[in-house]
Design an enzyme around this catalytic site. Structure first.
Site, short mmCIF file in Angstrom:
data_model
loop_
_atom_site.label_atom_id
_atom_site.label_comp_id
_atom_site.label_asym_id
_atom_site.label_seq_id
_atom_site.Cartn_x
_atom_site.Cartn_y
_atom_site.Cartn_z
N CYS A 151 0.84 -1.20 0.00
CA CYS A 151 0.00 0.00 0.00
C CYS A 151 0.88 1.25 0.00
CB CYS A 151 -0.92 -0.02 1.21
SG CYS A 151 -2.21 1.27 1.19
N CYS A 152 1.88 1.28 0.86
CA CYS A 152 2.80 2.43 0.89
C CYS A 152 3.53 2.58 -0.43
CB CYS A 152 3.81 2.28 2.02
SG CYS A 152 3.15 2.55 3.68
N CYS A 233 -0.91 8.22 7.32
CA CYS A 233 -2.28 7.96 6.87
C CYS A 233 -3.15 7.59 8.07
CB CYS A 233 -2.29 6.83 5.84
SG CYS A 233 -1.49 7.26 4.28
N CYS A 236 -3.45 3.97 9.62
CA CYS A 236 -2.21 3.35 10.12
C CYS A 236 -1.49 4.20 11.15
CB CYS A 236 -1.28 3.06 8.94
SG CYS A 236 -1.99 1.99 7.69
N CYS A 259 7.82 3.90 5.57
CA CYS A 259 6.95 3.68 4.43
C CYS A 259 7.71 3.25 3.19
CB CYS A 259 6.14 4.93 4.12
SG CYS A 259 7.14 6.35 3.64
#
Length: 263
Positions: A151-152, A233, A236, A259
């Site tokens: 995702c990062c 984010c 998280c 990240c």
């Protein structure tokens, strides 16, 4: 803001239709710098990295203005606006760059709007190739919960690479006291793509950062006064206990502290 404390409680993940290791079609690799620029940047790091290692923020930014002829991007997380203020004073020609991941707290997005209104510099909002619903449909619901590294990568690392094309280097807000992993971060470095990586507040503590914010009446992300010394984010990021590592609230519950932008 909804306080996301306590155990992670995500909606049950939908199976992915595409392997998260495979980036979406159209993902742009980092734009290569001309060889002459890469060589110049490498020489600058070789010559000046040691003498700038413990230099002050103003000295580092004034050095960048004098020695880096190409364009620079000032990366802003909107956790605070110290870099925006310093750049406005010392690097007024540099652009601001904000990674708009699609998962930010509303407070963080409000700070970005305020920065755009307060400062004259252009604010570039770097967005991922896929919207959050598109990512959910392709890679499964809540990829940040099932594969936060992927995702990062798709929402931070790859967008930064795509948007860094016009720039010879970038200004970061890294501080050595952020975490043990960052304890020896240089003030001047070169990234894997040959771009200069300049960290003017690398020697600052959180206390010094807050003093500078108060002294210059800077835009404040209200979350920083509510137990969030390090803000990423929303899904998280968790509150941090007093005296704990400022980044200990990032990716709570995962063996993950970065990240990928700085590793």
């Amino acid at each position: 803001m909804t306080d996301p404390q306590g155990p992670l409680n995500f909606v049950s993940a939908v199976p992915a239709t595409v392997d998260p290791a495979v980036s979406p079609a159209g993902t742009q690799p980092a734009t290569p710098l001309p060889e002459a620029t890469r060589e110049r940047n490498a020489r600058l790091v070789e010559t000046y990295a040691e003498r700038l290692y413990d230099a002050g923020a103003e000295e580092i930014l004034d050095w960048a203005r004098e020695h880096v002829p190409g364009p620079l991007a000032v990366t802003l997380s909107m956790e605070n606006t110290v870099l925006a203020e310093l750049a406005a004073r010392h690097l007024p020609q540099a652009d601001f760059l904000f990674l708009d991941t699609g998962y930010h707290f509303p407070e963080t997005l409000a700070v970005a709007d305020q920065v755009e209104a307060r400062y004259r510099q252009k604010l570039v909002r770097a967005k991922p190739l896929l919207s959050v619903p598109e990512q959910d449909a392709r890679y499964g619901l809540n990829l940040f919960a099932t594969n936060p590294t992927a995702c990062c990568r798709m929402r931070k690392v790859e967008p930064l690479a795509a948007y860094m094309g016009p720039y010879d280097g970038w200004i970061t807000g890294l501080r050595r006291d952020d975490s043990p992993l960052r304890a020896h971060t240089p003030a001047l470095d070169i990234d894997p793509n040959g771009r200069l990586k300049i960290s003017p507040i690398v020697t600052w503590t959180l206390e010094k950062t807050n003093e500078y914010i108060a002294e210059h009446d800077l835009i404040v992300n209200p979350l920083t006064t509510q137990g969030y010394p390090s803000i990423g984010c929303a899904p998280c990021t968790r509150k941090v206990e007093n005296g704990a590592d400022p980044r200990s609230g990032r990716w709570s519950g995962f063996a993950k502290t970065e990240c990928g932008l700085h590793t």
